[in-house]
Each structure stands twice: as structure tokens, then as C-alpha cells.
Design an enzyme around this catalytic site. Structure first.
Site, PDB file in Angstrom:
ATOM      1  N   ARG A  43       0.821  -1.212   0.000  1.00 61.83           N
ATOM      2  CA  ARG A  43       0.000   0.000   0.000  1.00 61.83           C
ATOM      3  C   ARG A  43       0.861   1.270   0.000  1.00 61.83           C
ATOM      4  O   ARG A  43       0.513   2.260  -0.624  1.00 61.83           O
ATOM      5  CB  ARG A  43      -0.928  -0.019   1.212  1.00 61.83           C
ATOM      6  CG  ARG A  43      -2.000  -1.087   1.055  1.00 61.83           C
ATOM      7  CD  ARG A  43      -2.784  -1.252   2.304  1.00 61.83           C
ATOM      8  NE  ARG A  43      -3.901  -2.144   2.095  1.00 61.83           N
ATOM      9  CZ  ARG A  43      -4.859  -2.338   2.984  1.00 61.83           C
ATOM     10  NH1 ARG A  43      -4.822  -1.701   4.119  1.00 61.83           N
ATOM     11  NH2 ARG A  43      -5.852  -3.157   2.734  1.00 61.83           N
ATOM     12  N   ASP A 153     -16.399   8.268   8.295  1.00 59.64           N
ATOM     13  CA  ASP A 153     -15.215   7.411   8.148  1.00 59.64           C
ATOM     14  C   ASP A 153     -13.993   8.319   8.210  1.00 59.64           C
ATOM     15  O   ASP A 153     -14.106   9.530   7.975  1.00 59.64           O
ATOM     16  CB  ASP A 153     -15.258   6.652   6.809  1.00 59.64           C
ATOM     17  CG  ASP A 153     -14.361   5.425   6.805  1.00 59.64           C
ATOM     18  OD1 ASP A 153     -14.871   4.298   6.981  1.00 59.64           O
ATOM     19  OD2 ASP A 153     -13.115   5.583   6.636  1.00 59.64           O
TER      20      ASP A 153
HETATM   21  C1  LIG Z   1     -13.495  -2.995   7.106  1.00 57.61           C
HETATM   22  S1  LIG Z   1     -14.247  -1.409   6.932  1.00 57.61           S
HETATM   23  C2  LIG Z   1     -15.846  -1.695   7.674  1.00 57.61           C
HETATM   24  C3  LIG Z   1     -16.976  -1.054   6.901  1.00 57.61           C
HETATM   25  C4  LIG Z   1     -18.377  -1.336   7.426  1.00 57.61           C
HETATM   26  N1  LIG Z   1     -18.562  -0.816   8.756  1.00 57.61           N
HETATM   27  C5  LIG Z   1     -18.689  -2.817   7.390  1.00 57.61           C
HETATM   28  O1  LIG Z   1     -18.681  -3.461   8.439  1.00 57.61           O
HETATM   29  O2  LIG Z   1     -18.921  -3.344   6.296  1.00 57.61           O
HETATM   30  C6  LIG Z   1     -13.389  -0.481   8.201  1.00 57.61           C
HETATM   31  C7  LIG Z   1     -13.508   1.032   8.028  1.00 57.61           C
HETATM   32  O3  LIG Z   1     -13.035   1.675   9.215  1.00 57.61           O
HETATM   33  C8  LIG Z   1     -12.405   2.879   8.826  1.00 57.61           C
HETATM   34  N2  LIG Z   1     -11.508   3.345   9.918  1.00 57.61           N
HETATM   35  C9  LIG Z   1     -10.296   2.858  10.280  1.00 57.61           C
HETATM   36  N3  LIG Z   1      -9.790   3.571  11.303  1.00 57.61           N
HETATM   37  C10 LIG Z   1     -10.695   4.527  11.602  1.00 57.61           C
HETATM   38  C11 LIG Z   1     -10.749   5.578  12.562  1.00 57.61           C
HETATM   39  N4  LIG Z   1      -9.746   5.805  13.436  1.00 57.61           N
HETATM   40  N5  LIG Z   1     -11.838   6.387  12.584  1.00 57.61           N
HETATM   41  C12 LIG Z   1     -12.853   6.178  11.710  1.00 57.61           C
HETATM   42  N6  LIG Z   1     -12.866   5.210  10.777  1.00 57.61           N
HETATM   43  C13 LIG Z   1     -11.801   4.380  10.717  1.00 57.61           C
HETATM   44  C14 LIG Z   1     -11.679   2.522   7.536  1.00 57.61           C
HETATM   45  O4  LIG Z   1     -11.380   3.658   6.765  1.00 57.61           O
HETATM   46  C15 LIG Z   1     -12.687   1.572   6.871  1.00 57.61           C
HETATM   47  O5  LIG Z   1     -13.495   2.227   5.934  1.00 57.61           O
END
Ligand SMILES: C[S@@+](CC[C@H](N)C(=O)[O-])C[C@H]1O[C@@H](n2cnc3c(N)ncnc32)[C@H](O)[C@@H]1O
Length: 282
Positions: A43, A153
Site C-alpha cells: 500500500r 469514516d
Molecule cells: C473494514 S471497513 C468496515 C466497513 C463497514 N462498517 C462494514 O462493516 O462493512 C473499516 C472502516 O473503518 C475505517 N476506519 C479505520 N480507522 C478509523 C478511525 N480511526 N476512525 C474512523 N474510521 C476508521 C476505515 O477507513 C474503513 O473504511
């Protein structure tokens, strides 16, 4: 023989990995575990290319300069995992439809009472659009409830995609037949893409929010979705975010976690009432 360029570019020393891991943890609370190092290297290589640098080592050196403040969000965008799907972990949407929304509507209707849902790590939007589709189906066109979804997000690129509401048509074709009609489109956006209808999009406000920083909203929320993001945090970060969810949840409100997630320890104000479903006690 010199190493092939692509491999040389991705070389990441222990020190550089440690530096990146520390920066990502400080900025986003995300713990890069050892088995994820190869993925992280790949990445970072994308950012190296985008900036026209020669190696990940040069990228790390650049990140250490004061001029690199604008690169930090790009680094976070690059290292986040955004995997998601429409109606992922369907039991949450079934619970919302059968047990939560009818009760909230009967409590709040008639006086334009507010119903607020927060999708707190919404990725590319499939989660909040699934919430919107389920809720529209239950609420119908009644105007005596003030219903809104906040979708947030940390990743700005993924939020742009979420807000656009454009998805490959094939994603819908795979949905179970009873769910397909819930997601409404405003006609095909192209040959292979569809756009979520304005009616559903209007229900959602998309905003950038870092879960480990200060939250500007006052709540209360009736439902919080925080699914598949706790897996990237350590116990201490999870516990402090949970406390803040509890403060923002209305008594009797619900918290949905992801399929492999649980509370770091029992919370005195949260009661487990179903598979990864918690109710906030009064
Ligand atoms: C695996 S996805 C989950 C998406 C959705 N909630 C689902 O369960 O299908 C994890 C998400 O968490 C976000 N994320 C990671 N760290 C974060 C933070 N500190 N604050 C907010 N969002 C965060 C990432 O950008 C990503 O879009």
C-alpha cells in the site's frame, strides 16, 4: 545482478516499519500487526509512485519533514482496509427492521420526533445505504418522523465514493431476492453502474470523522453501527470509544458490532441482547 526495481522500491527496513506503524497508531488508532506488514508495504508503494519518489525509504524520510502534513491523510487513506458489502451481517438489518424501527416510530411519530442512526466506520457507503433502504421500507412516506443517518469514516477517498452512491450493477444482482427491491436506483448511471436513488441518499449525511479524535456531535443516537473497525484497534482504544458511544446512545438505544468483535470487557451500561447486538441500559 541488481534487484528488480519493483522489489527494491518496496523495501522497508525494521526502523521504517516501526516509524510507519507508530505514525498510523498515533493518527488513527490502527495497530499494524506483523502479519500485515507485507500488505502495508504494497500500500505504501502506491503512495511512493503517486509522489514520484524512488522508494518506501524515501517516502518515510519525506513523512518526517514538516512539509508533509498534507500527506498524513493520504497515508491513512492508503493503509485503511475498506472491505464492506450491502446488507453485510444481515441479522443487524433484520433486527433494525423488526425490533427497533417499529418501536421508535410508535414512540416518536405524530410530533415529528427524531430518529438518529450513526454508521461510524461507513467505508464506501454500503452500510449506510443498507440502513437507509431498510428504514425507508419500514417508515414509508410518512412525514411525522424526522429520520436521519450520519455516516462517517476517517478515509476521505472512500467517503467521496460513498457520497457519489455509484456502484457496479453486479453487486445488486447477487443480493437475496427479498433485499433487492429495497435498494432503489435513479436509473442506470452507465452500462455497468447504478446510482442509489436521491430518495435514499437524502437520508444520509456523510462526514469525515476519526474515531480516536474529538467527536463534534451531541447525540443522542438511537442506533450506532460500529462494525469491523474495532479489529484494528487495541483494547484501550476500543474501551475509550465504547464509553463515548454509550454517552451518545439514547437509553434503550442499540449498538451493533462486527461479526468477530466483542466488548473488551463487560460494560455496566450495555447488555448483550443478540449476536453482536448490545442495548444501552437506562
Ligand atoms: C473494514 S471497513 C468496515 C466497513 C463497514 N462498517 C462494514 O462493516 O462493512 C473499516 C472502516 O473503518 C475505517 N476506519 C479505520 N480507522 C478509523 C478511525 N480511526 N476512525 C474512523 N474510521 C476508521 C476505515 O477507513 C474503513 O473504511
Amino acid at each position: 545482478m541488481p534487484a528488480p526495481q519493483a522489489l527494491a522500491d518496496a523495501t522497508l527496513t525494521r526502523d521504517d516499519m516501526g516509524f510507519i506503524a507508530k505514525l498510523v497508531y498515533e493518527q488513527a488508532g490502527i495497530v499494524i500487526r506483523e502479519h500485515k506488514e507485507a500488505m502495508t508495504r504494497g500500500r505504501l508503494a502506491r503512495r511512493v509512485k503517486a509522489l514520484g519518489l524512488g522508494s518506501v525509504a524515501e517516502y518515510c524520510a519525506y513523512l518526517k519533514t514538516p512539509g508533509a502534513v498534507d500527506e498524513i491523510p493520504e497515508l491513512i487513506n492508503a493503509v485503511t482496509t475498506n472491505h464492506t458489502a450491502f446488507f453485510r451481517e444481515r441479522h443487524h438489518f433484520d433486527h433494525l427492521r423488526k425490533d427497533v424501527l417499529p418501536r421508535l416510530i410508535s414512540e416518536r411519530s405524530g410530533r415529528r420526533g427524531r430518529i438518529r442512526i450513526w454508521s461510524s466506520a461507513c467505508s464506501s457507503g454500503e452500510e449506510p445505504y443498507s440502513i437507509a433502504a431498510t428504514s425507508r421500507d419500514v417508515i414509508g412516506s410518512r412525514s411525522d418522523v424526522d429520520f436521519r443517518i450520519l455516516a462517517t469514516d476517517i478515509d476521505t477517498d472512500i467517503l467521496d465514493r460513498a457520497e457519489a452512491g455509484l456502484y457496479p450493477a453486479e453487486l445488486f444482482e447477487r443480493l437475496p431476492p427479498d433485499l433487492k427491491p429495497l435498494l432503489k436506483f435513479d436509473g442506470p448511471a452507465g452500462r455497468s453502474e447504478v446510482r442509489i436513488s436521491d430518495d435514499l441518499r437524502r437520508l444520509i449525511a456523510f462526514k469525515r470523522l476519526n474515531l480516536i479524535e474529538k467527536w463534534p456531535m451531541g447525540g443522542p443516537f438511537d442506533v450506532v453501527f460500529c462494525r469491523n473497525v474495532f479489529i484494528y484497534f487495541d483494547t484501550q482504544t476500543k474501551a475509550s470509544i465504547l464509553d463515548r458511544f454509550v454517552t451518545l446512545l439514547a437509553p434503550g438505544g442499540f449498538l451493533y458490532l462486527g461479526h468477530s468483535e466483542s466488548l473488551p470487557q463487560p460494560h455496566p451500561q450495555l447488555r448483550l441482547i443478540g449476536r453482536t447486538i448490545y442495548e444501552r441500559l437506562p
